[in-house]
Design a protein around this motif. Structure first.
Motif, PDB file in Angstrom:
ATOM      1  N   ALA A  79       0.834  -1.207   0.000  1.00 30.45           N
ATOM      2  CA  ALA A  79       0.000   0.000   0.000  1.00 30.45           C
ATOM      3  C   ALA A  79       0.867   1.254   0.000  1.00 30.45           C
ATOM      4  O   ALA A  79       0.554   2.236  -0.677  1.00 30.45           O
ATOM      5  CB  ALA A  79      -0.938  -0.005   1.196  1.00 30.45           C
ATOM      6  N   VAL A  80       1.968   1.221   0.767  1.00 30.69           N
ATOM      7  CA  VAL A  80       2.895   2.360   0.781  1.00 30.69           C
ATOM      8  C   VAL A  80       3.417   2.604  -0.630  1.00 30.69           C
ATOM      9  O   VAL A  80       3.388   3.737  -1.135  1.00 30.69           O
ATOM     10  CB  VAL A  80       4.060   2.107   1.765  1.00 30.69           C
ATOM     11  N   ARG A  81       3.878   1.553  -1.285  1.00 26.39           N
ATOM     12  CA  ARG A  81       4.411   1.681  -2.644  1.00 26.39           C
ATOM     13  C   ARG A  81       3.334   2.174  -3.626  1.00 26.39           C
ATOM     14  O   ARG A  81       3.595   3.039  -4.477  1.00 26.39           O
ATOM     15  CB  ARG A  81       4.974   0.342  -3.121  1.00 26.39           C
ATOM     16  N   ARG A  82       2.126   1.630  -3.509  1.00 23.52           N
ATOM     17  CA  ARG A  82       1.032   2.018  -4.411  1.00 23.52           C
ATOM     18  C   ARG A  82       0.698   3.496  -4.275  1.00 23.52           C
ATOM     19  O   ARG A  82       0.579   4.223  -5.264  1.00 23.52           O
ATOM     20  CB  ARG A  82      -0.209   1.155  -4.107  1.00 23.52           C
ATOM     21  N   ARG A  83       0.561   3.964  -3.021  1.00 30.79           N
ATOM     22  CA  ARG A  83       0.164   5.365  -2.815  1.00 30.79           C
ATOM     23  C   ARG A  83       1.288   6.334  -3.170  1.00 30.79           C
ATOM     24  O   ARG A  83       1.029   7.442  -3.659  1.00 30.79           O
ATOM     25  CB  ARG A  83      -0.299   5.588  -1.371  1.00 30.79           C
ATOM     26  N   LEU A  84       2.549   5.951  -2.938  1.00 23.48           N
ATOM     27  CA  LEU A  84       3.656   6.820  -3.356  1.00 23.48           C
ATOM     28  C   LEU A  84       3.662   6.977  -4.876  1.00 23.48           C
ATOM     29  O   LEU A  84       3.908   8.069  -5.393  1.00 23.48           O
ATOM     30  CB  LEU A  84       4.994   6.266  -2.867  1.00 23.48           C
ATOM     31  N   ALA A  85       3.384   5.904  -5.589  1.00 23.77           N
ATOM     32  CA  ALA A  85       3.312   5.981  -7.052  1.00 23.77           C
ATOM     33  C   ALA A  85       2.113   6.819  -7.490  1.00 23.77           C
ATOM     34  O   ALA A  85       2.239   7.709  -8.345  1.00 23.77           O
ATOM     35  CB  ALA A  85       3.233   4.580  -7.650  1.00 23.77           C
ATOM     36  N   ASP A  86       0.949   6.568  -6.888  1.00 20.27           N
ATOM     37  CA  ASP A  86      -0.279   7.263  -7.288  1.00 20.27           C
ATOM     38  C   ASP A  86      -0.241   8.752  -6.958  1.00 20.27           C
ATOM     39  O   ASP A  86      -0.637   9.590  -7.768  1.00 20.27           O
ATOM     40  CB  ASP A  86      -1.503   6.647  -6.603  1.00 20.27           C
ATOM     41  N   GLU A  87       0.174   9.105  -5.734  1.00 19.64           N
ATOM     42  CA  GLU A  87       0.121  10.492  -5.272  1.00 19.64           C
ATOM     43  C   GLU A  87       1.312  11.319  -5.732  1.00 19.64           C
ATOM     44  O   GLU A  87       1.178  12.511  -5.995  1.00 19.64           O
ATOM     45  CB  GLU A  87       0.057  10.552  -3.743  1.00 19.64           C
ATOM     46  N   LEU A  88       2.491  10.677  -5.798  1.00 22.76           N
ATOM     47  CA  LEU A  88       3.720  11.450  -5.998  1.00 22.76           C
ATOM     48  C   LEU A  88       4.576  10.973  -7.171  1.00 22.76           C
ATOM     49  O   LEU A  88       5.623  11.561  -7.441  1.00 22.76           O
ATOM     50  CB  LEU A  88       4.557  11.412  -4.711  1.00 22.76           C
ATOM     51  N   GLY A  89       4.169   9.914  -7.843  1.00 21.74           N
ATOM     52  CA  GLY A  89       4.952   9.407  -8.949  1.00 21.74           C
ATOM     53  C   GLY A  89       6.320   8.891  -8.541  1.00 21.74           C
ATOM     54  O   GLY A  89       7.261   8.900  -9.333  1.00 21.74           O
ATOM     55  N   LEU A  90       6.448   8.433  -7.296  1.00 24.48           N
ATOM     56  CA  LEU A  90       7.724   7.949  -6.768  1.00 24.48           C
ATOM     57  C   LEU A  90       7.747   6.422  -6.687  1.00 24.48           C
ATOM     58  O   LEU A  90       6.741   5.798  -6.342  1.00 24.48           O
ATOM     59  CB  LEU A  90       7.982   8.524  -5.374  1.00 24.48           C
ATOM     60  N   VAL A  91       8.913   5.857  -6.978  1.00 21.23           N
ATOM     61  CA  VAL A  91       9.139   4.419  -6.834  1.00 21.23           C
ATOM     62  C   VAL A  91      10.189   4.237  -5.750  1.00 21.23           C
ATOM     63  O   VAL A  91      11.351   4.600  -5.937  1.00 21.23           O
ATOM     64  CB  VAL A  91       9.616   3.790  -8.162  1.00 21.23           C
ATOM     65  N   PRO A  92       9.799   3.702  -4.585  1.00 24.85           N
ATOM     66  CA  PRO A  92      10.744   3.587  -3.474  1.00 24.85           C
ATOM     67  C   PRO A  92      11.850   2.575  -3.736  1.00 24.85           C
ATOM     68  O   PRO A  92      11.615   1.522  -4.329  1.00 24.85           O
ATOM     69  CB  PRO A  92       9.880   3.119  -2.304  1.00 24.85           C
ATOM     70  N   ALA A  93      13.050   2.913  -3.268  1.00 26.11           N
ATOM     71  CA  ALA A  93      14.152   1.952  -3.268  1.00 26.11           C
ATOM     72  C   ALA A  93      14.023   1.027  -2.064  1.00 26.11           C
ATOM     73  O   ALA A  93      14.276  -0.171  -2.164  1.00 26.11           O
ATOM     74  CB  ALA A  93      15.488   2.685  -3.236  1.00 26.11           C
TER      75      ALA A  93
END
Length: 195
Positions: A79-93
């Motif tokens: 969920a953290v990864r999904r929302r970072l992509a959806d809200e901020l266009g970020l892909v976490p390392a």
């Protein structure tokens, strides 16, 4: 079109049902599962975000990097990864659990309540965000203050932070002065609904 569901939980953190995300926040918001994340870049700077002014809860307020709700059956890290992509266009390392059992309740002046069991994650990302304007009005990379973390971050954005962010900062400070050195929590210490 399917509506997004949040996971309702009991005081022990066990899932007891679901409710539509669009209707769960009101004057008697039930306890539900959420998450908060603190995104750091390769220079150790923290990403603070300003919530979109159209949001029902705390519109326009500055807060930690990204918050959200796991879908039923979705691992909270996903969920953290999904929302970072959806809200901020970020892909976490990296996505690392640091506060597995954080819980809070906060009420807005208009009576809307947040009532969440909300594990907190430290996230490392590279690159600048590309915010979805329906979610994020603005963002700012800031240095992590060594002394009064809350005052330092509020000074950096020129505004008060969300109530959950203020409470989380108090607990994060106990983990140490350097976010990159915070101990990673055991995933087994997450609430049952988040495991």
């Amino acid at each position: 079109m399917t509506t997004e569901q949040v996971v309702l939980v009991d005081d022990a953190g066990r899932a007891i049902g679901t409710e539509d995300k669009a209707t769960v926040h009101h004057a008697a918001t039930p306890l539900h599962l959420a998450f908060s994340s603190y995104v750091f870049d390769d220079r150790g700077r923290l990403l603070l975000t300003q919530r979109a002014v159209t949001k029902k809860a705390w519109p326009g307020v500055w807060t930690n990097s990204c918050c959200g709700h796991p879908l039923p059956g979705e691992p909270v890290e996903d969920a953290v990864r999904r929302r970072l992509a959806d809200e901020l266009g970020l892909v976490p390392a990296t996505v690392e659990l640091v506060l597995p059992a954080f819980r809070y309740r906060a009420e807005m002046p208009d009576g809307v309540v947040e009532n969440e069991l909300c594990p907190v994650f430290r996230v490392d990302c590279v690159g600048d965000p590309e915010p979805d304007p329906a979610e994020v009005a603005a963002y700012k990379w800031v240095d992590w203050p060594r002394d009064d973390v809350q005052a330092g971050l509020e000074a950096a954005v020129g505004a008060e932070l969300s109530p959950w962010c203020v409470l989380q900062l108090q607990e994060l400070k106990r983990l140490g002065e350097v976010p990159g050195e915070w101990a990673v929590a055991d995933r087994a210490s997450l609430p049952p609904s988040a495991q």
